[in-house]
Write a protein that holds these residues in place. Structure first.
Motif, mmCIF file in Angstrom:
data_model
loop_
_atom_site.group_PDB
_atom_site.id
_atom_site.type_symbol
_atom_site.label_atom_id
_atom_site.label_comp_id
_atom_site.label_asym_id
_atom_site.label_seq_id
_atom_site.Cartn_x
_atom_site.Cartn_y
_atom_site.Cartn_z
ATOM 1 N N ALA A 54 18.759 53.197 19.658
ATOM 2 C CA ALA A 54 17.782 52.307 20.300
ATOM 3 C C ALA A 54 17.022 53.028 21.410
ATOM 4 O O ALA A 54 15.887 52.660 21.751
ATOM 5 N N PRO B 178 10.490 53.077 23.072
ATOM 6 C CA PRO B 178 11.860 53.046 22.521
ATOM 7 C C PRO B 178 12.232 51.592 22.215
ATOM 8 O O PRO B 178 12.031 50.712 23.058
ATOM 9 N N GLY C 238 14.854 50.078 22.215
ATOM 10 C CA GLY C 238 15.851 49.514 23.128
ATOM 11 C C GLY C 238 15.232 48.856 24.356
ATOM 12 O O GLY C 238 15.918 48.184 25.117
ATOM 13 N N LYS C 239 13.937 49.058 24.566
ATOM 14 C CA LYS C 239 13.241 48.399 25.673
ATOM 15 C C LYS C 239 12.939 46.937 25.334
ATOM 16 O O LYS C 239 12.793 46.112 26.231
ATOM 17 N N GLN D 245 17.581 44.804 22.875
ATOM 18 C CA GLN D 245 18.489 45.068 23.996
ATOM 19 C C GLN D 245 19.595 44.007 24.080
ATOM 20 O O GLN D 245 20.749 44.325 24.357
#
Lengths: 361, 395
Positions: free
Chosen positions: A244, A253, A255-256, A261
Motif C-alpha cells: 500500500a 500511494p 495507502g493514503k 488505509q
C-alpha cells in the motif's frame, strides 16, 4: 506483571525468525510445496538441530524442557515464515500424545516425522463421535483430514477398544494401512484419508488416561495452530502495508486513501488482538489455569476469523496482483482457510465455550 | 509472560475489596425515577467517602492528596470498583483526564490549587475541546482568547461537553495566535464556569437524556495564570490528555461489560422460545459465545496495554486499538441483546413489561455514541494507519 514474551523468549523468537529467513525464505517454501508431500527432510532435521522438535518436551524425555509460551513463540515464527511440511504434525499433533523417552527420541532428534489421526467421516472434533475400532491390537475404520500422513514414519490414531477410546501407533509400512491423498486448499500442509483394514497397531495409552492424554494433546495442538495463525497474519499485514506504500494510482500511494488505509487498520486490530489471545492461552496452558480450555477456544475462534479476514483484505488491497499465483498472499490465505476448520471450526469452539462459560454462570 | 500481582499489589487489592464490601452503596443507575442532578449528588457523596478513606487518586502524588501508587494499583482500583458494583466517582473527567494533565503540565501553584479539590469532588470539571466546526478536525478550533493585561478574553462556542451542566471548572482549548499554523496557535486554559459570560445549554441526545451540553463564551475574562503549560503549546497539552485517557479507561469497561454479559446470560435462562429456554437454543449459544470471545479478547488487549504502559511509560500500539474495539463490540453486544430480548428489548424506563427497567433499550441507543465520542472510529483508524503502520496521512 508482564503481558509479553520475556527477554529470553524474545531472543528465542528472534533467533527463530533469523534462522527461518535464511533456511526457509519464500522461494524455498514455493519449491517445497511443489514436492509430493510438501515436506523437506533436510529442513526438518535442521529445525530439529535448533531443538524445536522437542521444545516443550521435558529434558529427561529428550527435549529442551521449555514451556507452552516458548512453544507458542516458536510456532508464531513458523507460521510467519509459512514453513511447509510435517513439522507441525510431528511436534504439535503426535508428540504430545507420547510419554516415554523411547517413543519421543526419534521425533526429538529429527530422524522421524509422525502425525495423529482423530476425526472421521463426520469431521466432528468431539471424541465421542470417533468410531474407529481397535480389536486384538488391530484397527478397522477410516480417519479423515489427517495431515502429512504420507510423510509420517508412524501414525497415532484414536480408536475404540471395548468401547473406550485409546491411542494406537501404526507403522508406516503396516499391512492393511491405506493412505489416500486429498487435494486440499492448503498447499503447505497435505491432507489424507487414512483407512485401516485389520491394521496392526500398538496401544500407546488406553483407558481413562487416554481421554486426558487426547484432551491435553489437542490443547497443545490448538495453541500451536493459533500461534502459527498469529505469526502468519502479522506477516500478511506487513506485506500488505508495504504494498500500500509502494503501489501508486492517481499519482498517489494507495495507502493514503482512507478506504485502503482503514482496511489496513482493521487488519492491524485483528492481528494484535489475536496475539493477545494467543499469548494468554499459552500462559493459561503453561500454568494449568482452570480457564486454559476456554482461553484456547477464544484464541482459536478469534484468530481463525482474524486470519481469514486479514487474508480477504490483503487480497483486496493488492488488487489484481493479489489474485495472481505469483503473489505470496494466497499461500497464507489458503493456510488460514485450512486452519479455520482444523482442530474444530468456530461453531464447534463457540459451543465448547458455551458449555465452559455460559452454562456455568 | 507473568500475569501475577506482586504481594504489595495483592495486599492493596484485598484491603480495597474489604473496604468496598463494607462501604459501597447500592448501584446508582438510571431509573428509579431520579433526575440526572439527583443521581449526580449521590455520586459526589460517594466520591467524598472514597476520598476520606484514601482511595481517590490512587496513582496521584501524595503531595496533592493522592496515594502515590503505580498505574497497576490504579487499574486494580478500577477493576475492584467495577467488581463490587460500586458507583463510579462523580468527577470523571477531573480524575481521568484533567487531573493527570495538570500533574504533567501544571506549575506548583496550579497543582496545589486544583488537584486536592478534584479528588474531594468539591470542584467538578468538564472539558471544552470540540466545536461545531472542530469535531474530528479538533485543531480547527475557533474559540479565541485575546490577551488583555493579566487576563485572556475568551469568545466562542464549544459542544459535546460532558458534565457541562454541573461543572465548576472547564479545561478549555482556545486559539491564541490566529496567524500561526493550525496546531501551533492553541492554548490550554482553565476556566471558572462561574465567570460572567459563560452560558451552558443542554443537548438532548438520541436516548432522551442530556449528559452533554453546549458552552457559550462571551467576553469571558480568564486570568493568564490559568494557562496550563505555555501559551500556544495547547496542542501538546491536549494530546497528553488524550494519551492518558487510553491506558486506564478500559479497565472498568471490561468489568462493566462482563456484568452486562452475565446478566444477559441470566435472561436467556428465563426467556422461553420455541418451547425451551433460550439458553438451550444453539443459535443463541453461538451468539453468547461470540460475545464472550470478543469481551475476553478486549480484556486481554487492555491488560497488555496496561502492562506496556507500566513497564515503558509509553502507551504501546495495542492502546490505539482499544477504543475501536470496545465501542464496536458494545454495539454488536447490544444488538445481540436485542435479538435475545425480542420486542421486550425496546421497552423503555418506566414502561410496563420493560426488562431491567429499560436498561437494554437505553443501551442500544446510547452505544451508537460510542463510535463517535472520544475520537470517531474513522479518526482512530487514521491514527493506526498513519502513526502505527506508517501509511501516508490521508487528510
Amino acid at each position: 506483571m508482564q503481558f509479553d514474551l520475556s527477554e529470553t523468549q524474545q531472543l528465542l523468537a528472534k533467533t527463530a525468525r533469523q534462522f527461518l529467513a535464511a533456511e526457509c525464505p519464500m522461494p524455498e517454501v514455493r519449491r517445497i510445496l511443489e514436492t509430493p508431500t510438501a515436506h523437506d527432510a533436510s529442513l526438518h532435521r535442521k529445525m530439529a538441530g535448533q531443538g524445536w522438535t522437542g521444545i516443550a518436551i521435558p529434558e529427561d524425555l529428550g527435549g529442551m524442557g521449555l514451556g507452552m509460551i516458548e512453544l507458542a513463540a516458536t510456532f508464531e515464527q513458523l507460521g510467519r515464515a509459512l514453513v511447509p511440511g510435517a513439522f507441525f504434525s510431528t511436534v504439535a499433533l503426535a508428540a504430545p500424545l507420547l510419554a516415554t523417552a523411547e517413543q519421543l527420541a526419534p521425533l526429538c532428534d529429527g530422524s522421524q516425522t509422525a502425525t495423529a489421526a482423530f476425526i472421521e467421516a463426520e469431521a466432528d472434533w468431539n471424541p465421542a463421535s470417533w468410531q474407529c475400532a481397535a480389536r486384538d491390537n488391530q484397527l478397522t475404520g477410516a480417519k479423515m483430514f489427517v495431515p502429512d500422513a504420507a510423510e509420517a514414519a508412524f501414525l497415532l490414531a484414536a480408536a475404540r477398544g471395548n468401547g473406550t477410546l485409546g491411542i494406537y501407533r501404526i507403522a508406516k509400512d503396516a499391512p492393511g494401512l491405506e493412505i489416500i491423498p486429498l487435494k486440499s486448499i492448503d498447499l503447505t500442509r497435505r491432507l489424507y484419508e487414512v483407512r485401516f483394514h485389520n491394521t496392526p497397531a500398538e496401544p500407546i495409552v488406553t483407558g481413562p488416561a487416554a481421554g486426558h492424554a487426547i484432551a491435553r494433546a489437542l490443547d497443545i495442538a490448538t495453541l500451536a495452530l493459533t500461534a502459527e495463525m498469529a505469526g502468519g497474519m502479522a506477516r500478511v499485514l506487513e506485506i500488505t502495508v508495504e504494498y500500500a506504500k509502494a503501489r501508486k494510482q492517481f499519482d498517489t500511494p494507495i495507502g493514503k486513501f482512507q478506504a485502503v488505509q482503514h482496511m489496513c487498520a482493521d487488519m492491524y486490530l485483528w492481528s494484535e488482538s489475536s496475539k493477545s489471545a494467543v499469548y494468554y492461552a499459552a500462559y493459561a496452558l503453561d500454568k494449568n489455569l482452570p480457564e486454559a480450555a476456554s482461553a484456547l477456544s477464544v484464541a482459536k475462534l478469534y484468530a481463525a476469523d482474524a486470519y481469514r479476514e486479514i487474508g480477504n483484505r490483503a487480497i483486496q488491497v493488492h488488487g489484481g496482483m493479489g489474485f495472481t499465483w505469483e503473489n505470496d498472499v494466497h499461500l497464507y490465505y489458503r493456510r488460514a482457510k485450512a486452519g479455520e476448520t482444523m482442530l474444530g471450526d468456530n461453531v464447534f469452539h463457540r459451543e465448547r465455550l458455551a458449555k465452559l462459560v455460559v452454562d456455568r454462570l | 509472560m507473568d500475569l501475577t500481582l506482586s504481594p504489595d499489589q495483592i495486599a492493596f487489592r484485598d484491603e480495597l475489596r474489604a473496604w468496598l464490601a463494607a462501604n459501597a452503596p447500592a448501584p446508582i443507575t438510571r431509573g428509579a425515577h431520579e433526575s440526572l442532578p439527583q443521581r449526580f449528588e449521590k455520586l459526589r457523596a460517594w466520591q467524598r467517602r472514597l476520598h476520606d478513606a484514601g482511595w481517590a487518586g490512587v496513582a496521584w502524588p501524595k503531595a496533592y492528596g493522592g496515594r502515590g501508587a503505580s498505574l497497576i494499583e490504579q487499574v486494580i482500583f478500577l477493576e475492584e470498583m467495577a467488581r463490587a458494583q460500586a458507583p463510579p466517582m462523580a468527577n470523571t473527567l477531573g480524575l481521568g483526564l484533567i487531573g493527570p494533565t495538570i500533574i504533567h503540565f501544571g506549575n506548583e501553584d496550579q497543582k496545589r490549587r486544583f488537584l486536592p479539590k478534584i479528588l474531594s469532588a468539591e470542584e467538578i470539571w468538564c472539558q471544552g475541546f470540540s466545536e461545531p466546526n472542530a469535531g474530528s478536525d479538533v485543531a480547527a478550533i475557533r474559540t479565541e482568547a485575546r490577551l488583555d493585561g493579566d487576563a485572556f478574553i475568551v469568545n466562542g462556542h464549544k459542544v459535546w461537553n460532558s458534565y457541562g451542566w454541573i461543572a465548576d471548572w472547564c479545561a478549555l482549548v482556545v486559539r491564541t495566535d490566529p496567524s500561526a499554523a493550525k496546531h501551533k496557535g492553541l492554548t490550554y486554559i482553565l476556566v471558572d464556569m462561574k465567570s460572567p459570560g459563560v452560558e451552558v445549554r443542554p443537548i438532548r441526545q438520541i436516548s432522551g437524556e442530556s449528559e452533554f451540553a453546549e458552552l457559550y463564551f462571551k467576553d469571558v475574562r480568564v486570568p493568564a495564570a490559568n494557562v496550563l503549560g505555555k501559551v500556544n503549546q495547547g496542542w501538546e497539552v491536549a494530546l497528553g490528555t488524550l494519551m492518558h485517557e487510553r491506558a486506564t479507561l478500559g479497565a472498568s469497561i471490561t468489568i462493566l461489560y462482563r456484568r452486562s454479559f452475565d446478566r444477559l446470560v441470566e435472561l436467556t435462562r428465563q426467556i422461553r422460545r420455541n418451547g425451551r429456554p433460550l439458553s438451550e437454543d444453539p443459535l443463541t449459544r453461538q451468539k453468547l459465545a461470540q460475545a464472550y470471545t470478543e469481551l475476553e479478547v478486549f480484556r486481554l488487549n487492555q491488560m497488555r496495554a496496561v502492562s506496556r504502559v507500566s513497564s515503558t511509560g509509553v502507551p504501546g500500539p495495542e492502546g490505539s486499538i482499544l477504543k475501536i474495539f470496545w465501542s464496536e463490540f458494545n454495539q454488536r453486544f447490544q444488538q445481540t441483546a436485542q435479538e435475545i430480548l425480542g420486542p421486550y428489548g425496546m421497552l423503555e424506563e418506566g414502561s410496563p413489561h420493560s426488562v431491567d427497567d429499560g436498561a437494554w433499550s437505553y443501551g442500544f441507543l446510547r452505544t451508537r455514541g460510542n463510535t463517535i465520542e472520544a475520537g470517531t472510529s474513522e479518526i482512530q483508524r487514521n491514527i493506526i494507519g498513519h502513526f502505527v503502520l506508517g501509511l501516508p496521512k490521508s487528510y
